[in-house]
Design an enzyme around this catalytic site. Structure first.
Site, PDB file in Angstrom:
ATOM      1  CE  LYS A 221      -1.740  -1.321   3.847  1.00  0.00           C
ATOM      2  NZ  LYS A 221      -2.336  -1.865   5.032  1.00  0.00           N
ATOM      3  N   GLY A 256      -6.870   4.159  10.861  1.00  0.00           N
ATOM      4  CA  GLY A 256      -7.183   2.756  10.955  1.00  0.00           C
ATOM      5  C   GLY A 256      -7.957   2.116   9.578  1.00  0.00           C
ATOM      6  CB  CYS A 259      -7.172  -1.842  10.611  1.00  0.00           C
ATOM      7  SG  CYS A 259      -6.120  -1.929  11.844  1.00  0.00           S
TER       8      CYS A 259
END
Length: 542
Positions: A221, A256, A259
């Site tokens: 990413k 987040g 996740c």
């Protein structure tokens, strides 16, 4: 290393031949002769897609277990949890970490895996090598279809969550078992012994090196990639590189995201998607949620959470009204008409604003001639006007428009989507009205979860062709049979509104009008007159 990248739109689906991601389950039944036969609809047992997340708890609820739960809920997948650590953290950072004992992590894993038919396991924070071994032992005893590894090592705020020995354990023991590993550029660098990852070419190199460690696929990413105007991710399946680009959302609310992305991938795999398709859906979901949440403010630290369910703005707006639906809102129910507004040379926003100033208590946008884009923009503008006046805005027929502009609800006809289906799409707090002419239709509306019914046409009207009238007697019959509040509609105006309200049925709460307001040169005086007539009729009935 130069990498050859397969151009890959977010909406391009690459079909994997491996069947391990197929989730459709068919139950075979024995017929009278002992042969297996396909089940009937009644005999079919639905398999609910199920993700188990093994991760740490975030007290601020932006990341960790809490983000995983919200992501899976948003993607329509059941999510169970095994907590590996309890953290004290907020938007400013991590203030403390308490690691859950290994034997209790093992107990949690056994409880879920032995009973609940988990499809996919997604891992997050695994704070020790021993916990990695506990997880692998559980998975050897209770195999699942796919393992998604999000190698959480450093929090978004920079706090270290995994030491060198844990990183070694992840690299040597967990990655070879993974179906996909999803490191960001910093995590990829750590897993590869400090390798520099600062360009797209570096990401390709890192993805290939990580794939050599054993995972079936790798997603590196690039959200933290310096000097990139786009959010660039590299997906590598052992043969092809896929560059996935999306617009970078300028917001502080990014806590987040890692996740969430991994949990969305797990959710899509649990539903049966091929791996690359799952990755693309997850990336699109995160981008959408970030864009929706870019201006919300939760906490005073540098990195806030985002809204997985795309609901917080709606909740904030609705809190300005006392309740989602009050039957008294039906009192003067104004239904717009694009043809009438065009005839009198006014915009829909001007018409709505004037009707509200004259006493309208609820607005329904019925724009049969408007194109979808124009209708949506008009609905958004009208919603703001209604919000200021504390009045609900409903959309006629078009649930897509209601969802897109977050209107207060919809009004449906008998030939439209059933109210029960609309309720499942809109949620429990939205207003749903249904047009009914008979007691049977009124009863069905109640069963399907409508908030009110519209009964009519009471009188002949020019706004709907071939619309059968029910008259005052028919209106009264439906009202007496209905368990829901009723608004009368059809051919009602100043001259007959009083007669309608005087039928003397307690659940008749108001009248809906179209021509009486909008087929007039000046809406304001007509609205005021009609409101006064209704008020007088109500007082007389009392």
């Amino acid at each position: 290393m130069a990498c050859s990248i397969v151009p890959s739109s977010l909406f391009f689906f690459h079909k994997l031949t491996n069947s391990r991601y197929g989730t459709r389950t068919f139950v075979a039944m024995q017929d009278d002769c002992g042969a297996a036969s396909a089940t009937t609809t009644e005999q079919y047992k639905m398999k609910i897609p199920h993700v188990l997340t093994v991760a740490g708890s975030d007290s601020g609820a932006g990341a960790g277990i809490q983000a995983d739960l919200k992501a899976c809920a948003a993607r329509g997948v059941y999510c169970s949890t095994v907590i590996t650590a309890v953290t004290a953290q907020n938007t400013a950072g991590v203030q403390g970490v308490n690691i859950v004992p290994e034997d209790f992590v093992a107990a949690q894993l056994k409880s879920v895996l032995s009973d609940m038919q988990v499809d996919v396991v997604k891992t997050g924070m695994l704070p020790s090598t021993d916990l990695v071994k506990v997880l692998l032992q559980s998975l050897s005893e209770f195999p699942v279809r796919a393992l998604v590894v999000d190698p959480v090592m450093v929090s978004t705020s920079g706090d270290v969550l995994a030491g060198p020995s844990t990183i070694t354990g992840l690299r040597e023991n967990l990655l070879p078992m993974a179906d996909i590993v999803t490191p960001n550029v910093k995590e990829a660098s750590a897993l590869l012994g400090g390798m520099q990852v600062v360009t797209v070419a570096d990401m390709c190199s890192a993805a290939k090196l990580l794939h050599n460690l054993g995972p079936r696929t790798v997603l590196v990413k690039g959200g933290d990639l310096p000097d990139s105007s786009d959010a660039v991710d590299i997906f590598f399946d052992g043969e092809d590189f896929h560059e996935l680009r999306s617009s970078r959302v300028n917001t502080r609310n990014t806590h987040g995201t890692g996740c969430t992305l991994a949990s969305c991938i797990a959710a899509e795999l649990a539903k049966g998607s091929p791996m690359l398709s799952a990755v693309k859906v997850a990336k699109c979901f995160v981008e959408t949620a970030l864009d929706y949440s870019k201006d919300i403010v939760i906490g005073s630290g540098p990195q806030g959470p985002f809204d997985h369910l795309l609901r917080l703005k709606s909740t904030s707006r609705q809190s300005h009204r006392a309740e989602a639906f009050n039957p008294s809102d039906l009192f003067l129910y104004a239904v717009t008409d694009s043809g009438m507004n065009k005839k009198w040379g006014r915009s829909i926003t001007d018409a709505v604003k004037t009707a509200l100033e004259g006493g309208a208590t609820i607005i329904q946008l019925r724009e049969k001639d408007a194109d979808t884009r124009g209708f949506l923009e008009a609905a958004k503008a009208c919603l703001q006007i209604c919000w200021v006046h504390g009045v609900p805005l409903l959309i006629n027929d078009r649930i897509d428009i209601a969802l897109a502009c977050d209107a207060d609800g919809v009004h449906l006809g008998q030939s439209d989507m059933p109210a029960r289906t609309a309720r499942a799409l809109l949620g429990p707090d939205k207003i749903i009205g249904v047009s009914c002419k008979t007691p049977e239709e009124a009863h069905q509306a109640w069963i399907d979860g409508a908030n009110y019914i519209g009964c009519g046409g009471v009188y002949p009207t020019n706004t709907k062709a071939n619309n059968l009238t029910v008259g005052l007697d028919g209106l009264k019959t439906v009202c007496l049979a209905s368990k829901l509040p009723v608004v009368a509609i059809g051919g009602i105006g100043i001259s007959n509104a009083s007669d309608v309200m005087k039928i003397g049925v307690s659940n008749l709460k108001g009248v809906a009008v179209v021509s009486a307001l909008f087929d007039r040169e000046c809406i304001l005086p007509e609205s005021k007159k009609l409101h006064a007539v209704l008020m007088d009729a109500v007082q007389r009935v009392k």
